[in-house]
Design an enzyme around this catalytic site. Sequence first.
Site, mmCIF file in Angstrom:
data_model
loop_
_atom_site.group_PDB
_atom_site.id
_atom_site.type_symbol
_atom_site.label_atom_id
_atom_site.label_comp_id
_atom_site.label_asym_id
_atom_site.label_seq_id
_atom_site.Cartn_x
_atom_site.Cartn_y
_atom_site.Cartn_z
ATOM 1 N N ASP A 30 -1.412 1.214 -13.912
ATOM 2 C CA ASP A 30 -0.288 1.579 -13.054
ATOM 3 C C ASP A 30 0.424 2.789 -13.654
ATOM 4 O O ASP A 30 0.637 2.864 -14.865
ATOM 5 C CB ASP A 30 0.683 0.401 -12.918
ATOM 6 C CG ASP A 30 1.646 0.577 -11.761
ATOM 7 O OD1 ASP A 30 1.530 -0.157 -10.765
ATOM 8 O OD2 ASP A 30 2.518 1.472 -11.849
ATOM 9 N N ASN A 85 1.853 -8.130 -3.904
ATOM 10 C CA ASN A 85 2.977 -7.972 -2.979
ATOM 11 C C ASN A 85 2.394 -7.704 -1.599
ATOM 12 O O ASN A 85 1.518 -6.849 -1.448
ATOM 13 C CB ASN A 85 3.867 -6.808 -3.416
ATOM 14 C CG ASN A 85 4.497 -7.047 -4.774
ATOM 15 O OD1 ASN A 85 4.774 -8.191 -5.135
ATOM 16 N ND2 ASN A 85 4.717 -5.988 -5.523
ATOM 17 N N GLY A 91 8.170 -6.130 -1.262
ATOM 18 C CA GLY A 91 8.079 -5.128 -2.321
ATOM 19 C C GLY A 91 6.819 -4.297 -2.299
ATOM 20 O O GLY A 91 6.597 -3.499 -3.210
ATOM 21 N N GLN A 92 5.974 -4.464 -1.260
ATOM 22 C CA GLN A 92 4.764 -3.635 -1.205
ATOM 23 C C GLN A 92 5.151 -2.212 -0.827
ATOM 24 O O GLN A 92 5.869 -1.991 0.161
ATOM 25 C CB GLN A 92 3.755 -4.195 -0.193
ATOM 26 C CG GLN A 92 2.419 -3.456 -0.240
ATOM 27 C CD GLN A 92 1.362 -4.044 0.709
ATOM 28 O OE1 GLN A 92 1.643 -4.961 1.482
ATOM 29 N NE2 GLN A 92 0.167 -3.500 0.645
ATOM 30 N N HIS A 98 -3.892 -4.419 -3.235
ATOM 31 C CA HIS A 98 -4.027 -4.292 -4.693
ATOM 32 C C HIS A 98 -3.379 -5.482 -5.371
ATOM 33 O O HIS A 98 -2.346 -5.974 -4.942
ATOM 34 C CB HIS A 98 -3.397 -2.990 -5.204
ATOM 35 C CG HIS A 98 -1.954 -2.816 -4.822
ATOM 36 N ND1 HIS A 98 -1.574 -2.376 -3.579
ATOM 37 C CD2 HIS A 98 -0.815 -3.044 -5.508
ATOM 38 C CE1 HIS A 98 -0.258 -2.333 -3.516
ATOM 39 N NE2 HIS A 98 0.236 -2.750 -4.684
ATOM 40 N N HIS A 100 -1.699 -6.721 -8.973
ATOM 41 C CA HIS A 100 -1.099 -6.265 -10.236
ATOM 42 C C HIS A 100 -1.468 -7.265 -11.321
ATOM 43 O O HIS A 100 -1.247 -8.473 -11.146
ATOM 44 C CB HIS A 100 0.428 -6.279 -10.159
ATOM 45 C CG HIS A 100 1.050 -5.350 -9.180
ATOM 46 N ND1 HIS A 100 1.679 -4.191 -9.548
ATOM 47 C CD2 HIS A 100 1.154 -5.422 -7.825
ATOM 48 C CE1 HIS A 100 2.158 -3.585 -8.476
ATOM 49 N NE2 HIS A 100 1.856 -4.315 -7.411
HETATM 50 P P1 5GP Z 1 3.355 -2.310 -4.790
HETATM 51 O O1 5GP Z 1 4.817 -1.960 -4.945
HETATM 52 O O2 5GP Z 1 2.809 -1.729 -3.503
HETATM 53 O O3 5GP Z 1 3.029 -3.757 -4.980
HETATM 54 O O4 5GP Z 1 2.614 -1.586 -5.995
HETATM 55 C C1 5GP Z 1 2.256 -0.241 -5.970
HETATM 56 C C2 5GP Z 1 2.076 0.195 -7.398
HETATM 57 O O5 5GP Z 1 1.365 1.402 -7.407
HETATM 58 C C3 5GP Z 1 3.400 0.462 -8.137
HETATM 59 O O6 5GP Z 1 3.483 -0.384 -9.270
HETATM 60 C C4 5GP Z 1 3.314 1.939 -8.514
HETATM 61 O O7 5GP Z 1 3.836 2.209 -9.801
HETATM 62 C C5 5GP Z 1 1.820 2.208 -8.443
HETATM 63 N N1 5GP Z 1 1.466 3.562 -8.072
HETATM 64 C C6 5GP Z 1 1.997 4.307 -7.063
HETATM 65 N N2 5GP Z 1 1.404 5.516 -7.002
HETATM 66 C C7 5GP Z 1 0.471 5.532 -7.996
HETATM 67 C C8 5GP Z 1 -0.466 6.520 -8.440
HETATM 68 O O8 5GP Z 1 -0.564 7.630 -7.900
HETATM 69 N N3 5GP Z 1 -1.258 6.190 -9.485
HETATM 70 C C9 5GP Z 1 -1.173 4.977 -10.097
HETATM 71 N N4 5GP Z 1 -2.013 4.762 -11.137
HETATM 72 N N5 5GP Z 1 -0.315 4.015 -9.714
HETATM 73 C C10 5GP Z 1 0.504 4.296 -8.675
#
Ligand code: 5GP
Length: 109
Positions: A30, A85, A91-92, A98, A100
């Site tokens: 991340d 999420n 929180g997505q 994906h 985490h």
């Molecule tokens: P969500 O909030 O959708 O569950 O998680 C998305 C995750 O993607 C977040 O933890 C954020 O830090 C990560 N993320 C967003 N953009 C990028 C990126 O360009 N590269 C990487 N490696 N992680 C990303």
Amino acid sequence: MIDCIFCKIVAGSIPASIVGETERSLAFRDVSPRQPLHILVVPKDHHANVADLSLNDPESLVDLMQLGSRLANELTTGHFRFTFNTGEFAGQTVFHAHGHITSNQPVTS
Ligand code: 5GP
Ligand code: ZN
């Protein structure tokens, strides 16, 4: 999918710190880690969230879980969270499924 950041990482058109992959799934760090270990595991094909993935391509969900679990066991002491999420109000923020994997006890970070 055009304009999907995780599709671009899968395609190699934007960089990421890759930690593992299979034919169907990719794992990378991340960009904003919230724990000492924070990796994301995604299906290589685009699905909006894990619920859609479970319905539309369950074999890829199993593959994703197996890759994530194997890496988590390699990179931690065996204590980790594996979370999805699902939906904006949960929180997505990236609408490509994906998981985490987070841990405050990494073997290597
Ligand atoms: P969500 O909030 O959708 O569950 O998680 C998305 C995750 O993607 C977040 O933890 C954020 O830090 C990560 N993320 C967003 N953009 C990028 C990126 O360009 N590269 C990487 N490696 N992680 C990303
Ligand atoms: Zn995508």
